[in-house]
Design an enzyme around this catalytic site. Structure first.
Site: not given
Length: 233
Positions: A98, A130, A134
């Protein structure tokens, strides 16, 4: 705006802070097995776990609550969520990322793939980094980037941690503590290299984008994506 947070982990807490700072109210904070009344909310934001995502989304759509989902690794049920949304005349946005910057990066990646599509001397490769918590690899963002290249080039697939082979995009996935997310796409030849890269400095960008998407979808009907939110044609 009254918001339901479906998933109250690190991202859920970040979204809570951003939403409150923008004048919204958090009325539900749902962990995996919590029973909730989704009708208390004007809109829901789902950053849960893959095994809960489709049930969360379906519950929202069935109760006419617009839902934003950023959960990854549940997409075998994405078409079912879309079909349900259309049947119930609901409102739904899924995005692998997003972040406003990442969604602009997605479009740059597609345009570069088109420009490079006939230049056979360049090998394409990707890397994503990451944090160690994750769970999925490669990231949903990396997969979206790879799909953007595949749709605009002769490449037909991506592969995790493989060397460059014809018609395939190798993706290296690294896990380093406290890295919010870094994605790099390389075009490399004997004479030069082209690189595009997005580096997230914190999770705030992901949270802000999710809240902006929730603000945007209120009062709308349909299945949307971040291109709609950002008005990227």
């Amino acid at each position: 705006m009254k918001i339901a947070l479906l998933g109250y982990g690190r991202m859920g807490k970040e979204i809570e802070q951003i939403a409150i700072s923008r004048g919204h109210e958090i009325v539900i904070k749902k962990d995996v097995n919590d029973v909730i009344d989704i009708n208390l909310a004007d809109v829901a934001i789902d950053f849960s776990v893959p095994t809960s995502a489709f049930d969360n989304i379906s519950n929202c759509i069935n109760n006419n609550v617009p839902v934003i989902s950023g959960t990854t690794s549940w997409l075998e049920n994405y078409d079912n969520a879309v079909a349900l949304c259309k049947e119930k005349k609901g409102a739904f946005i899924y995005a692998s990322n997003f972040s406003l910057g990442v969604n602009i990066f997605f479009e740059l990646n597609k345009q570069l793939a088109k420009m490079m599509s006939n230049l056979e001397d360049y090998n394409i490769s990707m890397e994503e980094i990451h944090h160690t918590k994750k769970l999925d690899a490669p990231s949903g963002t990396a997969i979206t980037l790879a799909e953007g290249i595949i749709d605009n080039s002769s490449k037909t697939m991506w592969e995790l941690d493989k060397k460059t082979i014809e018609h395939s995009i190798p993706i290296a996935a690294k896990r380093i503590p406290e890295v919010p997310g870094t994605h790099t796409v390389w075009y490399d030849s004997e004479v030069d290299a082209i690189e595009i890269k997005h580096t997230a400095h914190s999770r705030k960008g992901f949270a802000l984008g999710a809240v902006i998407a929730a603000e945007w979808i209120l009062g709308k009907t349909g299945v949307f994506n971040m291109k709609d939110v950002l008005n990227i044609s």
